[in-house]
Design a protein around this motif. Structure first.
Motif, PDB file in Angstrom:
ATOM      1  N   LEU A   1      54.790  37.096  35.274  1.00 35.03           N
ATOM      2  CA  LEU A   1      53.814  36.262  34.581  1.00 35.03           C
ATOM      3  C   LEU A   1      53.182  35.228  35.509  1.00 35.03           C
ATOM      4  N   VAL A   2      53.968  34.691  36.444  1.00 34.98           N
ATOM      5  CA  VAL A   2      53.430  33.690  37.366  1.00 34.98           C
ATOM      6  C   VAL A   2      52.389  34.325  38.303  1.00 34.98           C
ATOM      7  N   ILE A   3      52.710  35.485  38.862  1.00 34.13           N
ATOM      8  CA  ILE A   3      51.731  36.111  39.771  1.00 34.13           C
ATOM      9  C   ILE A   3      50.529  36.651  38.981  1.00 34.13           C
ATOM     10  N   SER A   4      50.752  37.036  37.722  1.00 33.38           N
ATOM     11  CA  SER A   4      49.625  37.465  36.882  1.00 33.38           C
ATOM     12  C   SER A   4      48.719  36.278  36.575  1.00 33.38           C
ATOM     13  N   LEU A   5      49.312  35.120  36.287  1.00 29.12           N
ATOM     14  CA  LEU A   5      48.532  33.916  36.047  1.00 29.12           C
ATOM     15  C   LEU A   5      47.754  33.515  37.299  1.00 29.12           C
ATOM     16  N   SER A   6      48.359  33.722  38.454  1.00 35.44           N
ATOM     17  CA  SER A   6      47.666  33.431  39.715  1.00 35.44           C
ATOM     18  C   SER A   6      46.449  34.332  39.885  1.00 35.44           C
ATOM     19  N   ALA A   7      46.608  35.632  39.573  1.00 36.92           N
ATOM     20  CA  ALA A   7      45.475  36.560  39.644  1.00 36.92           C
ATOM     21  C   ALA A   7      44.384  36.163  38.660  1.00 36.92           C
ATOM     22  N   LEU A   8      44.781  35.687  37.470  1.00 37.07           N
ATOM     23  CA  LEU A   8      43.816  35.211  36.486  1.00 37.07           C
ATOM     24  C   LEU A   8      43.012  34.041  37.036  1.00 37.07           C
ATOM     25  N   CYS A   9      43.706  33.085  37.656  1.00 44.41           N
ATOM     26  CA  CYS A   9      43.057  31.910  38.230  1.00 44.41           C
ATOM     27  C   CYS A   9      42.053  32.304  39.307  1.00 44.41           C
ATOM     28  N   ILE A  10      42.483  33.159  40.238  1.00 42.74           N
ATOM     29  CA  ILE A  10      41.634  33.536  41.367  1.00 42.74           C
ATOM     30  C   ILE A  10      40.368  34.244  40.895  1.00 42.74           C
ATOM     31  N   THR A  11      40.492  35.103  39.901  1.00 43.97           N
ATOM     32  CA  THR A  11      39.325  35.848  39.431  1.00 43.97           C
ATOM     33  C   THR A  11      38.438  35.003  38.523  1.00 43.97           C
ATOM     34  N   MET A  12      38.996  34.030  37.828  1.00 42.11           N
ATOM     35  CA  MET A  12      38.170  33.105  37.050  1.00 42.11           C
ATOM     36  C   MET A  12      37.243  32.305  37.963  1.00 42.11           C
ATOM     37  N   ILE A  13      37.770  31.915  39.125  1.00 42.03           N
ATOM     38  CA  ILE A  13      36.960  31.155  40.078  1.00 42.03           C
ATOM     39  C   ILE A  13      35.747  31.979  40.518  1.00 42.03           C
ATOM     40  N   SER A  14      35.930  33.296  40.607  1.00 42.63           N
ATOM     41  CA  SER A  14      34.835  34.154  41.084  1.00 42.63           C
ATOM     42  C   SER A  14      33.651  34.137  40.138  1.00 42.63           C
ATOM     43  N   SER A  15      33.902  34.104  38.826  1.00 47.88           N
ATOM     44  CA  SER A  15      32.818  34.274  37.856  1.00 47.88           C
ATOM     45  C   SER A  15      32.345  32.979  37.220  1.00 47.88           C
ATOM     46  N   CYS A  16      33.077  31.884  37.356  1.00 50.05           N
ATOM     47  CA  CYS A  16      32.658  30.633  36.723  1.00 50.05           C
ATOM     48  C   CYS A  16      31.326  30.143  37.294  1.00 50.05           C
ATOM     49  N   TRP A  17      30.975  30.621  38.479  1.00 49.76           N
ATOM     50  CA  TRP A  17      29.700  30.273  39.121  1.00 49.76           C
ATOM     51  C   TRP A  17      28.507  30.727  38.282  1.00 49.76           C
ATOM     52  N   SER A  18      28.671  31.836  37.542  1.00 51.53           N
ATOM     53  CA  SER A  18      27.517  32.490  36.913  1.00 51.53           C
ATOM     54  C   SER A  18      26.793  31.588  35.922  1.00 51.53           C
ATOM     55  N   MET A  19      27.525  30.848  35.094  1.00 48.15           N
ATOM     56  CA  MET A  19      26.881  30.016  34.087  1.00 48.15           C
ATOM     57  C   MET A  19      26.461  28.656  34.639  1.00 48.15           C
ATOM     58  N   ALA A  20      26.784  28.389  35.894  1.00 49.43           N
ATOM     59  CA  ALA A  20      26.337  27.156  36.546  1.00 49.43           C
ATOM     60  C   ALA A  20      25.140  27.413  37.447  1.00 49.43           C
ATOM     61  N   THR A  21      24.640  28.635  37.461  1.00 44.13           N
ATOM     62  CA  THR A  21      23.594  29.025  38.408  1.00 44.13           C
ATOM     63  C   THR A  21      22.345  28.147  38.308  1.00 44.13           C
ATOM     64  N   ASP A  22      21.869  27.896  37.095  1.00 43.64           N
ATOM     65  CA  ASP A  22      20.643  27.103  36.936  1.00 43.64           C
ATOM     66  C   ASP A  22      20.819  25.697  37.498  1.00 43.64           C
ATOM     67  N   HIS A  23      21.961  25.084  37.230  1.00 47.28           N
ATOM     68  CA  HIS A  23      22.217  23.740  37.751  1.00 47.28           C
ATOM     69  C   HIS A  23      22.354  23.762  39.272  1.00 47.28           C
ATOM     70  N   ILE A  24      22.984  24.809  39.807  1.00 47.45           N
ATOM     71  CA  ILE A  24      23.151  24.921  41.256  1.00 47.45           C
ATOM     72  C   ILE A  24      21.800  25.096  41.929  1.00 47.45           C
ATOM     73  N   MET A  25      20.921  25.913  41.346  1.00 40.05           N
ATOM     74  CA  MET A  25      19.582  26.114  41.910  1.00 40.05           C
ATOM     75  C   MET A  25      18.799  24.806  41.929  1.00 40.05           C
ATOM     76  N   GLU A  26      18.920  24.047  40.854  1.00 41.82           N
ATOM     77  CA  GLU A  26      18.194  22.775  40.777  1.00 41.82           C
ATOM     78  C   GLU A  26      18.776  21.737  41.738  1.00 41.82           C
ATOM     79  N   TYR A  27      20.103  21.659  41.814  1.00 40.73           N
ATOM     80  CA  TYR A  27      20.758  20.636  42.633  1.00 40.73           C
ATOM     81  C   TYR A  27      20.525  20.872  44.122  1.00 40.73           C
ATOM     82  N   PHE A  28      20.627  22.147  44.556  1.00 42.51           N
ATOM     83  CA  PHE A  28      20.508  22.458  45.984  1.00 42.51           C
ATOM     84  C   PHE A  28      19.096  22.925  46.386  1.00 42.51           C
ATOM     85  N   HIS A  29      18.193  23.031  45.402  1.00 46.56           N
ATOM     86  CA  HIS A  29      16.813  23.452  45.659  1.00 46.56           C
ATOM     87  C   HIS A  29      16.757  24.834  46.330  1.00 46.56           C
TER      88      HIS A  29
END
Length: 526
Positions: free
Chosen positions: A88-116
């Motif tokens: 369960l601990v290593i599965s939770l670690s895999a969950l964390c690592i892959t969540m980081i990969s996709s959390c960027w997607s819904m922040a894209t508009d703010h990232i585009m505006e902030y970094f131009h």
């Protein structure tokens, strides 16, 4: 543990001046490694790289091994509770690592505006992270096979936390993109090495359920990431997307340090040999892994070729990697296509776009109640085969999943109309999510079964191919949907998935023969 001797010494004993005959290594009473003969042309022998894999009948009295099958140091003798805590601990670690990969997607508009920056540069935040997933295991998996799983886990997560700090506080897009690649690279061990840990602890008749629990995490994470990111970006400062992931990865690092021990048998025996030399004063005692000691640099750089050799020398591994690569690439295309579909067709805001990933989550979670059925299906095949285990018995669920994948994509394509209720596309994504985890659970478990001692390198090869494909596809997803339209763009993906449906059926029938052609394949003899 079965005795292990140096392959080169055995060759010298059994060779003649005119005809070199290499004795086939095997694990006594359990497994036999298949190779193929090409006349007198020398073939690649992985045992030459890892002498600990050349296992022969002869027993060197100075060679250290476990004290029988009931040795408490053997990870297979851990209590069931301890095994599941580690899983369960290593599965939770895999969950964390892959969540980081996709959390960027819904922040894209703010990232585009902030970094131009434009859309294409912003999508690099996803693609570079996934590229890190692909190249990381090529170097990290050999470390686990020479120096142990725990070192790889702790070291990888430590650097994940460090590079997450850069993403959280850096005001330069170049620095942020660099941190994204290095975070994926460092955390990728949990996409390749973790299956080896499960293989270390569970027997073949127990490993199925544990692998199901672990295997859903690399897919549940990418689906949860946009949902959490949407909630953050709709109400608070977008950089809290990275702050939350930093806190999560730090908590997981503490859990791994406290709860996950070393489970790799050759490393455990090496530690036992060191302890016995100190206790007895007998400097002749040795562990098989000590016969050719490698530095951290050697095991990382020089041995990184093994995953590449698996891809080039094993046709079945290469084919399965391509298949899993396409399925994963479509999942990462969803991070661009779902916001586009549900905003253009249904007018959803950022919260609604994040909730559109609930279909994938539901489909993935459906695998948990089906795990006992899948394990029973495997045991029925073993029973029909007179009690003999075969890795191909893991492939029927891949066959089932391939059908769900195609049906789900066609439903997603032809229910995305303004006059159709939005539940239609979500039902398609449910079927796709369920088919995805069926396919990957089968492929992951097959890899562990068929390439037992090379499991980490096999998973690294799979991770390399699927991550490269998953990193490239999002770069042209928006353009494809704009040019072809929502319906035909998704239909094109459905046609590709349908064309690959016969693949697992062919492998189920001819897999044993294909493995016999591989210098890496292992199969039961009992």
């Amino acid at each position: 543990m079965s005795s292990i001797i140096d392959l080169r010494e055995e060759i010298e004993k059994t060779s003649s001046d005119s005809d070199l005959q290499i004795q086939e290594p095997r694990e006594v009473g359990k497994q036999e490694r298949n190779t193929y003969d090409q006349g007198n042309v020398p073939v690649y022998n992985p045992a030459e790289e890892i002498p600990s894999l050349a296992v022969f009948e002869g027993k060197d009295p100075n060679e250290v091994s476990f004290d029988g099958p009931n040795d408490l140091a053997d990870p297979k003798n851990l209590s069931s509770i301890r095994k599941w805590i580690i899983t369960l601990v290593i599965s939770l670690s895999a969950l964390c690592i892959t969540m980081i990969s996709s959390c960027w997607s819904m922040a894209t508009d703010h990232i585009m505006e902030y970094f131009h920056i434009g859309h294409e540069v912003s999508i690099l935040g996803i693609s570079l992270y996934v590229f890190g997933f692909g190249f990381g295991p090529t170097f990290l998996s050999p470390i686990s096979e020479y120096h142990g799983r725990r070192l790889t886990y702790v070291g990888g997560l430590f650097f994940v936390v460090c590079f997450q700090l850069i993403a959280s506080f850096c005001d330069n897009i170049g620095g942020v993109l660099f941190s994204r690649f290095m975070t994926g690279f460092s955390g990728s061990a949990f996409l390749s090495v973790s299956s080896g840990t499960i293989s270390d602890m569970f027997d073949k008749d127990q490993i199925g359920t544990a692998m199901v629990v672990y295997s859903i995490m690399p897919f549940l994470g990418p689906s949860l990431g946009p949902l959490i990111s949407a909630a953050i970006n709709s109400s608070i400062y977008f950089k809290w997307t990275f702050h939350v992931m930093l806190i999560f990865s730090g908590a997981v690092l503490v859990a791994v340090i406290l709860l996950v021990p070393e489970t790799y048998v050759p490393v455990l025996i090496k530690r036992k040999a060191i302890r016995l030399r100190k206790e007895t004063g007998n400097e002749m005692l040795y562990a098989p892994l000590e016969r050719t000691p490698l530095t951290l640099f050697q095991s990382t750089i020089l041995s990184s070729k093994r995953p590449l050799l698996l891809l080039t020398r094993d046709p079945m591994m290469a084919s399965l990697c391509f298949y899993s690569g396409l399925i994963m690439a479509i999942v990462y295309m969803f991070f661009v296509s779902f916001p586009y579909i549900f905003s253009e067709v249904y007018g959803f805001g950022i919260i609604g776009q994040g909730l559109s990933f609930m279909g994938l989550i539901v489909g993935i979670v459906f695998l948990l109640p089906s795990a006992p059925f899948l394990q029973k299906l495997y045991q029925m095949q073993v029973k029909r085969n007179n009690g003999k285990h075969e890795p191909e018995f893991r492939l029927p669920q891949v066959m089932i999943g391939s059908v769900f994948i195609s049906i789900g994509l066609f439903i997603l394509a032809w229910t995305s109309f303004p006059n159709c209720f939005w539940i239609g596309p979500l039902i398609g994504s449910v079927l796709y999510g369920f088919g995805t985890v069926l396919i990957f659970t089968g492929i992951f478990t097959y890899t562990v079964d068929a390439y037992r001692l090379f499991a980490a390198s096999g998973m690294a090869a799979n991770s390399l191919v699927r991550s490269v494909m998953a990193g490239v596809f999002p770069l042209f997803t928006l353009q494809m949907y704009e040019k072809l339209g929502i319906h035909w763009a998704t239909t094109l993906l459905a046609f590709c998935a349908t064309a690959l449906i016969p693949m697992p059926f062919i492998f189920y029938k001819y897999g044993a023969y294909l493995r016999s052609r591989s210098p890496f394949g292992w199969t039961d003899v009992n």
